[in-house]
Each structure stands twice: as structure tokens, then as C-alpha cells.
Design a protein around this motif. Structure first.
Motif, PDB file in Angstrom:
ATOM      1  N   THR A  96       0.919  -1.047  -0.131  1.00 30.12           N
ATOM      2  CA  THR A  96      -0.189  -0.023   0.076  1.00 30.12           C
ATOM      3  C   THR A  96       0.930   1.329   0.047  1.00 30.12           C
ATOM      4  O   THR A  96       1.870   1.318   0.582  1.00 30.12           O
ATOM      5  CB  THR A  96      -0.913   0.002   1.170  1.00 30.12           C
ATOM      6  OG1 THR A  96      -0.047  -0.144   2.543  1.00 30.12           O
ATOM      7  CG2 THR A  96      -2.132  -0.992   1.163  1.00 30.12           C
ATOM      8  N   PRO A  97       0.563   2.446  -0.736  1.00 29.36           N
ATOM      9  CA  PRO A  97       1.305   3.464  -0.696  1.00 29.36           C
ATOM     10  C   PRO A  97       1.313   4.445   0.477  1.00 29.36           C
ATOM     11  O   PRO A  97       1.102   5.513   0.293  1.00 29.36           O
ATOM     12  CB  PRO A  97       0.815   4.169  -2.110  1.00 29.36           C
ATOM     13  CG  PRO A  97      -0.750   3.777  -1.953  1.00 29.36           C
ATOM     14  CD  PRO A  97      -0.774   2.520  -1.521  1.00 29.36           C
ATOM     15  N   ASP A  98       1.469   3.870   1.483  1.00 29.32           N
ATOM     16  CA  ASP A  98       1.516   4.834   2.687  1.00 29.32           C
ATOM     17  C   ASP A  98       2.846   4.368   3.898  1.00 29.32           C
ATOM     18  O   ASP A  98       2.575   4.909   4.733  1.00 29.32           O
ATOM     19  CB  ASP A  98       0.231   4.606   3.558  1.00 29.32           C
ATOM     20  CG  ASP A  98      -0.155   3.064   3.766  1.00 29.32           C
ATOM     21  OD1 ASP A  98       0.757   2.225   3.500  1.00 29.32           O
ATOM     22  OD2 ASP A  98      -1.225   2.726   4.343  1.00 29.32           O
ATOM     23  N   CYS A  99       3.801   3.944   2.974  1.00 26.88           N
ATOM     24  CA  CYS A  99       4.846   3.479   4.036  1.00 26.88           C
ATOM     25  C   CYS A  99       6.177   3.742   3.290  1.00 26.88           C
ATOM     26  O   CYS A  99       6.941   2.781   2.708  1.00 26.88           O
ATOM     27  CB  CYS A  99       4.774   2.003   4.222  1.00 26.88           C
ATOM     28  SG  CYS A  99       5.629   1.168   5.831  1.00 26.88           S
ATOM     29  N   PRO A 100       6.706   5.101   3.112  1.00 22.16           N
ATOM     30  CA  PRO A 100       7.811   5.298   2.250  1.00 22.16           C
ATOM     31  C   PRO A 100       9.395   5.037   2.934  1.00 22.16           C
ATOM     32  O   PRO A 100      10.351   5.702   2.669  1.00 22.16           O
ATOM     33  CB  PRO A 100       7.679   6.757   2.258  1.00 22.16           C
ATOM     34  CG  PRO A 100       6.889   7.256   3.379  1.00 22.16           C
ATOM     35  CD  PRO A 100       5.974   6.140   3.888  1.00 22.16           C
ATOM     36  N   TRP A 101       9.228   4.748   4.223  1.00 22.08           N
ATOM     37  CA  TRP A 101      10.310   4.597   5.182  1.00 22.08           C
ATOM     38  C   TRP A 101      11.337   3.497   4.723  1.00 22.08           C
ATOM     39  O   TRP A 101      11.681   2.622   5.686  1.00 22.08           O
ATOM     40  CB  TRP A 101       9.966   4.652   6.542  1.00 22.08           C
ATOM     41  CG  TRP A 101       9.026   5.565   7.030  1.00 22.08           C
ATOM     42  CD1 TRP A 101       7.478   5.244   7.406  1.00 22.08           C
ATOM     43  CD2 TRP A 101       8.916   7.108   6.798  1.00 22.08           C
ATOM     44  NE1 TRP A 101       6.842   6.550   7.564  1.00 22.08           N
ATOM     45  CE2 TRP A 101       7.812   7.536   7.213  1.00 22.08           C
ATOM     46  CE3 TRP A 101       9.929   8.104   6.516  1.00 22.08           C
ATOM     47  CZ2 TRP A 101       7.235   8.862   7.149  1.00 22.08           C
ATOM     48  CZ3 TRP A 101       9.672   9.382   6.562  1.00 22.08           C
ATOM     49  CH2 TRP A 101       8.541   9.836   6.942  1.00 22.08           C
ATOM     50  N   VAL A 102      11.908   3.682   3.720  1.00 21.91           N
ATOM     51  CA  VAL A 102      12.958   2.538   3.322  1.00 21.91           C
ATOM     52  C   VAL A 102      14.069   3.500   3.033  1.00 21.91           C
ATOM     53  O   VAL A 102      13.978   4.363   2.142  1.00 21.91           O
ATOM     54  CB  VAL A 102      12.592   2.146   2.142  1.00 21.91           C
ATOM     55  CG1 VAL A 102      13.685   0.778   1.628  1.00 21.91           C
ATOM     56  CG2 VAL A 102      11.438   1.232   2.311  1.00 21.91           C
ATOM     57  N   PRO A 103      15.207   3.364   3.581  1.00 18.45           N
ATOM     58  CA  PRO A 103      16.566   4.112   3.296  1.00 18.45           C
ATOM     59  C   PRO A 103      17.101   4.383   1.840  1.00 18.45           C
ATOM     60  O   PRO A 103      17.009   5.618   1.344  1.00 18.45           O
ATOM     61  CB  PRO A 103      17.787   3.316   4.152  1.00 18.45           C
ATOM     62  CG  PRO A 103      17.022   2.629   5.173  1.00 18.45           C
ATOM     63  CD  PRO A 103      15.597   2.354   4.548  1.00 18.45           C
ATOM     64  N   GLU A 104      17.031   3.184   1.068  1.00 22.18           N
ATOM     65  CA  GLU A 104      17.559   3.698  -0.417  1.00 22.18           C
ATOM     66  C   GLU A 104      16.318   4.358  -1.092  1.00 22.18           C
ATOM     67  O   GLU A 104      16.689   4.987  -2.134  1.00 22.18           O
ATOM     68  CB  GLU A 104      17.775   2.313  -1.006  1.00 22.18           C
ATOM     69  CG  GLU A 104      16.729   1.086  -0.962  1.00 22.18           C
ATOM     70  CD  GLU A 104      16.769   0.259   0.077  1.00 22.18           C
ATOM     71  OE1 GLU A 104      16.419  -0.935  -0.261  1.00 22.18           O
ATOM     72  OE2 GLU A 104      16.911   0.595   1.141  1.00 22.18           O
ATOM     73  N   SER A 105      15.119   4.056  -0.676  1.00 20.07           N
ATOM     74  CA  SER A 105      14.118   4.906  -1.400  1.00 20.07           C
ATOM     75  C   SER A 105      14.050   6.270  -1.132  1.00 20.07           C
ATOM     76  O   SER A 105      13.881   7.225  -2.039  1.00 20.07           O
ATOM     77  CB  SER A 105      12.686   4.377  -1.140  1.00 20.07           C
ATOM     78  OG  SER A 105      12.675   2.877  -1.452  1.00 20.07           O
ATOM     79  N   LEU A 106      14.309   6.471   0.149  1.00 24.79           N
ATOM     80  CA  LEU A 106      14.390   8.105   0.525  1.00 24.79           C
ATOM     81  C   LEU A 106      15.635   8.687  -0.213  1.00 24.79           C
ATOM     82  O   LEU A 106      15.652   9.890  -0.501  1.00 24.79           O
ATOM     83  CB  LEU A 106      14.607   8.171   2.077  1.00 24.79           C
ATOM     84  CG  LEU A 106      13.307   7.684   2.900  1.00 24.79           C
ATOM     85  CD1 LEU A 106      13.764   7.773   4.390  1.00 24.79           C
ATOM     86  CD2 LEU A 106      12.103   8.606   2.869  1.00 24.79           C
ATOM     87  N   ARG A 107      16.810   7.987  -0.143  1.00 19.66           N
ATOM     88  CA  ARG A 107      17.952   8.635  -0.991  1.00 19.66           C
ATOM     89  C   ARG A 107      17.639   8.836  -2.477  1.00 19.66           C
ATOM     90  O   ARG A 107      18.211   9.831  -3.004  1.00 19.66           O
ATOM     91  CB  ARG A 107      19.236   7.778  -0.669  1.00 19.66           C
ATOM     92  CG  ARG A 107      19.612   7.587   0.539  1.00 19.66           C
ATOM     93  CD  ARG A 107      21.204   6.936   0.783  1.00 19.66           C
ATOM     94  NE  ARG A 107      21.406   6.923   2.136  1.00 19.66           N
ATOM     95  CZ  ARG A 107      21.199   5.899   2.863  1.00 19.66           C
ATOM     96  NH1 ARG A 107      20.673   4.917   2.623  1.00 19.66           N
ATOM     97  NH2 ARG A 107      21.740   5.865   4.263  1.00 19.66           N
ATOM     98  N   LYS A 108      16.747   8.015  -2.876  1.00 20.98           N
ATOM     99  CA  LYS A 108      16.334   8.211  -4.401  1.00 20.98           C
ATOM    100  C   LYS A 108      15.023   8.969  -4.798  1.00 20.98           C
ATOM    101  O   LYS A 108      14.674   8.998  -5.895  1.00 20.98           O
ATOM    102  CB  LYS A 108      16.300   6.799  -5.165  1.00 20.98           C
ATOM    103  CG  LYS A 108      17.483   6.040  -5.141  1.00 20.98           C
ATOM    104  CD  LYS A 108      17.187   4.877  -5.611  1.00 20.98           C
ATOM    105  CE  LYS A 108      18.663   3.747  -5.484  1.00 20.98           C
ATOM    106  NZ  LYS A 108      18.334   2.417  -6.274  1.00 20.98           N
ATOM    107  N   ALA A 109      14.636   9.705  -3.818  1.00 24.22           N
ATOM    108  CA  ALA A 109      13.415  10.576  -3.852  1.00 24.22           C
ATOM    109  C   ALA A 109      13.624  11.502  -4.849  1.00 24.22           C
ATOM    110  O   ALA A 109      14.844  12.126  -5.125  1.00 24.22           O
ATOM    111  CB  ALA A 109      13.070  11.053  -2.534  1.00 24.22           C
ATOM    112  N   ARG A 110      12.367  11.544  -5.414  1.00 24.74           N
ATOM    113  CA  ARG A 110      12.392  12.965  -6.616  1.00 24.74           C
ATOM    114  C   ARG A 110      11.616  14.117  -5.840  1.00 24.74           C
ATOM    115  O   ARG A 110      10.723  13.986  -5.398  1.00 24.74           O
ATOM    116  CB  ARG A 110      11.424  12.290  -7.675  1.00 24.74           C
ATOM    117  CG  ARG A 110      11.335  13.514  -8.713  1.00 24.74           C
ATOM    118  CD  ARG A 110      10.615  13.265  -9.946  1.00 24.74           C
ATOM    119  NE  ARG A 110       9.280  12.833  -9.612  1.00 24.74           N
ATOM    120  CZ  ARG A 110       8.118  13.559  -9.929  1.00 24.74           C
ATOM    121  NH1 ARG A 110       8.536  14.887 -10.192  1.00 24.74           N
ATOM    122  NH2 ARG A 110       6.987  13.164  -9.754  1.00 24.74           N
ATOM    123  N   ILE A 111      12.513  15.258  -5.862  1.00 25.00           N
ATOM    124  CA  ILE A 111      12.298  16.339  -4.912  1.00 25.00           C
ATOM    125  C   ILE A 111      11.680  17.527  -5.845  1.00 25.00           C
ATOM    126  O   ILE A 111      12.049  17.743  -7.197  1.00 25.00           O
ATOM    127  CB  ILE A 111      13.491  16.996  -4.568  1.00 25.00           C
ATOM    128  CG1 ILE A 111      14.068  15.781  -3.498  1.00 25.00           C
ATOM    129  CG2 ILE A 111      13.200  18.327  -3.812  1.00 25.00           C
ATOM    130  CD1 ILE A 111      13.444  15.681  -2.223  1.00 25.00           C
TER     131      ILE A 111
END
Length: 214
Positions: free
Chosen positions: A122-137
Motif C-alpha cells: 500500500t502507498p503509505d509506507c515510504p520509510w526505506v533508506p534507499e528509497s528516501l535517498r532516491k526520492a524525486r524532489i
């Protein structure tokens, strides 16, 4: 012993490139990178220091109202009656900020939240280190930004960030970009009134396989 000029020159160029990359990293991305580091180190204090937990809690309550039509109807009715929103009606029953902080402390310090978010569907759990580092700002101005975060499971959600002094902080999470933009551009929440300290309670363990909705 003298080093050959070429390796020294390459070393200097490499250091310059690293410095340039560090300078090019946006303020919001630096905050997300620091959150990723905190998750990897199970450092819940560092993780929470990168959030405005009061504003995040207010926005999370809004997410709950949107996901629960009955709660949304109660909110509309209470406002029509001049009683304030449902968050005011339930303020003495549910202290959303305390609940969130307790859940984050447990989830980060045990690694439970990171493990669940990695496989959540489900799209409500973004707390993954590699995902945060690759976030689109996407910066919305000098003091507001949103970040699109996609987990290894392919789930994308949005984080809202605001600049507080010299530091960017996460102030909300949303499934849709439009909602995240609204959270990022909203005024900062008023500080909470001081309350008497309460004895900490151990949070109930999360159900196995169920993602942490934070």
C-alpha cells in the motif's frame, strides 16, 4: 617520497567533485538522506528530530478523515454545529502526536518499520533508506517542497517538507502529490501547550505482515 603528479591531480579532482556533489544536494534531499541514515542506524531520536511531529500528526489525522467517510461526515457536522472539527472533539481521547512518536520510536529503534515498508503493498509506507535517498524532489518555493518516494515493492507516496530556519523538516505524508503540496504549503502548526509528564507505556506489537501506517 614524492608522489607522481598525475595520481595527485586525480585525487584532488575527485575530492573537488565530491564537494561539488555535496553542495548540489538540495536541502530537502539532505533531510531525507539523514532520515535514511537514522533508519539504518536504528536511531529514532535522530529520525524524529527531522520531523515536525505536531504538524505531521495534524496532517495524518486529515489522512484518516479522508480514508474514513464516516469520520469526515462527523467532522462536517461538528463544524456546522459550531463545535469545531472532529480533531477538537477527539482531542482529549486521541493524542495523535504522542501515538505517532511512540510508534516511530518503536518502529525505527527495532527496524520493524523499515522492514515492513520495504515489502508493503500500500502507498503509505515510504520509510526505506534507499528509497528516501532516491526520492524525486519538487521544490515549491524557498520554504516548501514535496518528495516522491518509491519503495522496492513499487509503491509510491509523497512526503511534504518545510524549511524551519536552516533545516528542512518532514511535515506530512500523502498518497497524492496534490495533497502533499497542500501540506507543504500550509502554515506551521501552533506549538502544543505543556502537559504533565506521563509514564511511558509499551506500545502494543504490530500485527505480523501488516505495514505501519505512518
Amino acid at each position: 617520497m614524492r608522489l607522481p603528479r598525475r595520481p595527485v591531480a586525480l585525487l584532488v579532482m575527485g575530492l573537488c567533485c565530491l564537494s561539488l556533489l555535496a553542495c548540489m544536494t538540495s536541502g530537502p534531499q539532505k533531510t531525507l538522506n539523514a532520515m535514511a541514515d537514522a533508519l539504518g542506524k536504528n536511531d529514532s531520536a535522530a529520525f524524529l528530530a527531522l520531523m515536525d511531529t505536531r504538524q505531521y500528526a495534524a496532517n495524518q489525522f486529515n489522512n484518516m478523515k479522508q480514508e474514513n467517510r464516516g469520520l469526515d461526515m462527523l467532522d462536517s457536522l461538528s463544524r456546522d454545529l459550531g463545535l469545531g472539527g472532529v480533531d477538537n472533539l477527539l482531542g482529549d481521547i486521541i493524542n495523535m502526536e504522542d501515538r505517532l512518536c511512540t510508534a516511530f520510536r518503536r518502529g525505527v529503534s527495532t527496524g520493524e518499520m523499515m522492514a515492513q515498508c520495504r515489502t508493503a503493498t500500500t502507498p503509505d509506507c515510504p520509510w526505506v533508506p534507499e528509497s528516501l535517498r532516491k526520492a524525486r524532489i519538487v521544490e515549491l518555493g524557498a520554504d516548501a517542497a514535496v518528495a516522491s518516494v518509491t519503495t522496492p515493492a513499487g509503491m509510491t507516496s509523497w512526503l511534504a517538507l518545510q524549511k524551519r530556519g536552516e533545516q528542512w523538516k518532514v511535515v506530512g505524508r500523502a498518497i497524492m502529490e496534490e495533497e502533499a503540496r497542500r501540506y507543504a504549503q500550509a502554515p506551521a502548526a501552533a506549538p502544543a501547550a505543556p502537559a504533565a509528564p506521563a509514564a511511558p507505556a509499551d506500545p502494543a506489537p504490530a500485527e505480523a505482515g501488516k505495514p505501519v501506517n505512518l
